[in-house]
Design a protein around this motif. Structure first.
Motif, PDB file in Angstrom:
ATOM      1  N   PRO A   1       8.401   1.770   3.409  1.00  0.00           N
ATOM      2  CA  PRO A   1       7.163   2.321   2.846  1.00  0.00           C
ATOM      3  C   PRO A   1       7.503   2.958   1.788  1.00  0.00           C
ATOM      4  O   PRO A   1       8.346   4.004   1.306  1.00  0.00           O
ATOM      5  N   ARG A   2       6.367   2.951   0.837  1.00  0.00           N
ATOM      6  CA  ARG A   2       6.593   3.970  -0.369  1.00  0.00           C
ATOM      7  C   ARG A   2       5.430   5.196   0.016  1.00  0.00           C
ATOM      8  O   ARG A   2       4.156   4.771  -0.054  1.00  0.00           O
ATOM      9  N   ILE A   3       6.070   6.011   0.293  1.00  0.00           N
ATOM     10  CA  ILE A   3       5.458   7.252   0.842  1.00  0.00           C
ATOM     11  C   ILE A   3       4.797   8.420  -0.697  1.00  0.00           C
ATOM     12  O   ILE A   3       5.802   8.369  -1.425  1.00  0.00           O
ATOM     13  N   VAL A   4       3.795   8.427  -0.781  1.00  0.00           N
ATOM     14  CA  VAL A   4       3.282   9.064  -1.998  1.00  0.00           C
ATOM     15  C   VAL A   4       2.756  10.652  -1.486  1.00  0.00           C
ATOM     16  O   VAL A   4       2.616  11.406  -2.343  1.00  0.00           O
ATOM     17  N   GLN A   5       2.592  10.766  -0.180  1.00  0.00           N
ATOM     18  CA  GLN A   5       2.168  12.210   0.421  1.00  0.00           C
ATOM     19  C   GLN A   5       2.775  12.585   1.791  1.00  0.00           C
ATOM     20  O   GLN A   5       2.812  11.375   2.566  1.00  0.00           O
TER      21      GLN A   5
ATOM     22  N   THR B   1      -9.365   9.997   1.750  1.00  0.00           N
ATOM     23  CA  THR B   1      -9.764   9.857   0.352  1.00  0.00           C
ATOM     24  C   THR B   1      -9.070   8.941  -0.515  1.00  0.00           C
ATOM     25  O   THR B   1      -9.345   8.753  -1.543  1.00  0.00           O
ATOM     26  N   GLY B   2      -8.496   7.762   0.226  1.00  0.00           N
ATOM     27  CA  GLY B   2      -8.045   6.681  -0.618  1.00  0.00           C
ATOM     28  C   GLY B   2      -6.859   6.828  -0.925  1.00  0.00           C
ATOM     29  O   GLY B   2      -6.058   6.036  -1.582  1.00  0.00           O
ATOM     30  N   LEU B   3      -5.811   7.783  -0.522  1.00  0.00           N
ATOM     31  CA  LEU B   3      -4.684   8.226  -1.236  1.00  0.00           C
ATOM     32  C   LEU B   3      -3.522   7.286  -0.620  1.00  0.00           C
ATOM     33  O   LEU B   3      -2.640   7.023  -1.304  1.00  0.00           O
TER      34      LEU B   3
ATOM     35  N   SER C   1       0.818  -1.275   0.101  1.00  0.00           N
ATOM     36  CA  SER C   1      -0.089   0.059   0.031  1.00  0.00           C
ATOM     37  C   SER C   1       0.909   1.220  -0.011  1.00  0.00           C
ATOM     38  O   SER C   1       1.743   1.124   0.551  1.00  0.00           O
ATOM     39  N   PRO C   2       0.516   2.377  -0.688  1.00  0.00           N
ATOM     40  CA  PRO C   2       0.841   3.694  -0.454  1.00  0.00           C
ATOM     41  C   PRO C   2       0.950   4.148   1.034  1.00  0.00           C
ATOM     42  O   PRO C   2       0.039   3.907   1.610  1.00  0.00           O
TER      43      PRO C   2
END
Length: 317
Positions: free
Chosen positions: A224-228, A242-244, A196-197
């Protein structure tokens, strides 16, 4: 025009004589002989430039000049007495101003009860509460712009000028979109989050907490794959909703009620985050010692064991 200096002993002697209107009685009340009293009044009259009392055999009375000066003299003495009392209260730690930095998530745990207990014990103290993440709190302590820090994951290495003491530890929880498949489970293993992001706080605002979370993921076999990134946990949770992505957060974050967000216990359950109080070891402010003592007393009450007050120079636990 320069204002004449009016020594307080002369003002005091003047007010007492104005109230007694008798040199012998006034001297006895002041605990001095009559000649020194007469000298004090004469010096004050010289400074004022006019007689303050009319003197006749067996009778002393205020002149119009004396009647004009009397209210101001009383105010000056009263203000000095009030100032001395206020200064003593600050010196004794019963009054003054205490600047406290705190991490936002602590408003969900220890902060409200701590402030309530402190204000009950020291109602004359003004509290200046400042919301700050961990790194800015440490900088503010060094810069002396706050007196106390309440933060997550203090530095692992001791800092000679700062003291740290653990206030509490709490487990982590998984923060998930409500529609996430793992939200159907009561407990989530950290390794289940590998695909999971992630949404996390940036490392610069809380390096130790960031590394703690990254370490949990590393121990589970993934980075961890950090997207935000988001600076506040409430924003992290909102973005997760929001599902991010997903997140790992202190368990107290569950008190943030947001639609579309699920919180689940994490395994290993032994994984915990530490909340600590921080202060300058050389800080002479007695209010710092009082707050540390309040924390110690509250922790002792929770444990059912008494604990002595702790001074700012105490060694951290």
């Amino acid at each position: 025009m320069d204002r004449p200096e009016l020594p307080l002993p002369q003002l005091h002697a003047f007010v007492v004589l104005a109230e007694e209107l008798h040199f012998g009685h006034a001297a006895a009340r002041l605990g001095i002989a009559q000649p020194p009293l007469s000298q004090q009044i004469a010096r004050l009259e010289t400074k004022v430039g006019h007689p303050l009392f009319s003197r006749a055999p067996g009778r002393v009375a205020l002149t119009p000049v004396g009647r004009e000066l009397l209210p101001a003299a009383r105010r000056a003495l009263a203000e000095l007495a009030d100032g001395l009392a206020a200064a003593r209260a600050v010196g004794d730690g019963r009054a003054g101003r205490l600047r406290i930095g705190f991490s936002a998530s602590l408003a969900l745990t220890v902060l409200p009860e701590l402030l309530r207990a402190f204000q009950e014990r020291f109602p004359g103290v003004e509290l200046d509460i400042r919301e700050m993440t961990t790194a800015p709190q440490l900088a503010a302590l060094h810069e002396r712009t706050i007196d106390i820090g309440l933060l997550r994951e203090p530095p692992a290495a001791e800092e000679g000028s700062l003291g740290f003491r653990t206030v509490l530890t709490e487990p982590f929880v998984a923060v998930l979109p409500a529609a996430h498949p793992l939200a159907a489970q009561r407990t989530v293993r950290v390794e289940q989050l590998a695909d999971s992001p992630f949404v996390l706080l940036p490392r610069e605002v809380g390096p130790q907490l960031y590394d703690r979370i990254a370490g949990l993921c590393g121990a589970a076999g993934f980075a961890p794959r950090i997207v935000q990134h988001a600076v506040e946990w409430q924003t992290v949770c909102a973005l997760v909703g929001t599902g991010l992505g997903v997140s790992l957060a202190p368990a107290s974050i569950r008190r943030i009620r947001l639609r579309g967000v699920a919180f689940r216990a994490v395994e290993p359950a032994a994984a915990r985050t530490r909340v600590a109080v921080a202060w300058r070891r050389d800080d002479p402010n007695p209010l710092v010692a009082h707050l540390l003592a309040t924390i110690s007393q509250d922790r002792a009450a929770d444990d059912g064991h008494p604990s002595p007050p702790t001074a700012p120079t105490a060694q951290p636990r």
